[in-house]
Design a protein around this motif. Sequence first.
Motif, mmCIF file in Angstrom:
data_model
loop_
_atom_site.group_PDB
_atom_site.id
_atom_site.type_symbol
_atom_site.label_atom_id
_atom_site.label_comp_id
_atom_site.label_asym_id
_atom_site.label_seq_id
_atom_site.Cartn_x
_atom_site.Cartn_y
_atom_site.Cartn_z
ATOM 1 N N THR A 73 1.416 -0.818 0.172
ATOM 2 C CA THR A 73 0.010 -0.084 0.107
ATOM 3 C C THR A 73 0.407 1.480 -0.044
ATOM 4 O O THR A 73 2.195 1.215 0.278
ATOM 5 N N ASP A 84 -5.433 9.269 2.414
ATOM 6 C CA ASP A 84 -6.193 9.048 0.910
ATOM 7 C C ASP A 84 -5.790 9.694 -0.030
ATOM 8 O O ASP A 84 -6.231 10.657 0.219
ATOM 9 N N CYS A 129 3.146 5.103 -6.255
ATOM 10 C CA CYS A 129 2.621 5.932 -5.096
ATOM 11 C C CYS A 129 3.403 6.801 -5.065
ATOM 12 O O CYS A 129 2.152 8.132 -4.985
#
Length: 160
Positions: A73, A84, A129
């Motif tokens: 993640t 988020d 990411c």
Amino acid sequence: MAGQVLEDDDTAISDINVVPLTDVMLVLLIVFLITIPVVVQRIPVTLPKVSYEPTVTKPDNVSLSVRGGPNGTCEVYWLMKKVDQKELLDLAVKKLEDQIKKVGGVQNITEENMPEAHIRGDVNTPYKCIGATIITMQQAGFQRVGFISQPPPNEAVAPR
């Protein structure tokens, strides 16, 4: 390399047997011919020239930290608050809307008063990411998204 003396002559013959020397030299030559191409093989890569410029931090700039989380993640932090992707987009849009109100409208936005997004990415952070954070900030309307890095040790940077 033994000396020989002929029976009819009292002088010694001092000839050197060079066959063993030649054998050793040929073996060394073959070893070097085999090993040198293995050592010299490399793939040509053009590395970027990096120059470190001190970052001028304006109060309007957004500081983001990105790192890889557990199980692949991504963790994104707006200042010190974990957000988020949806929250990141909402905060970025709100930041730009507040800046537009602060300068008196879209027509008054210039390069100097437009906020920037500065991303600090951990060395071990997956590219997905960092890329997702860049895309989110661009979708929000940030024109300048940059990276904060650490210069090599003992490298002096003169302020501009």
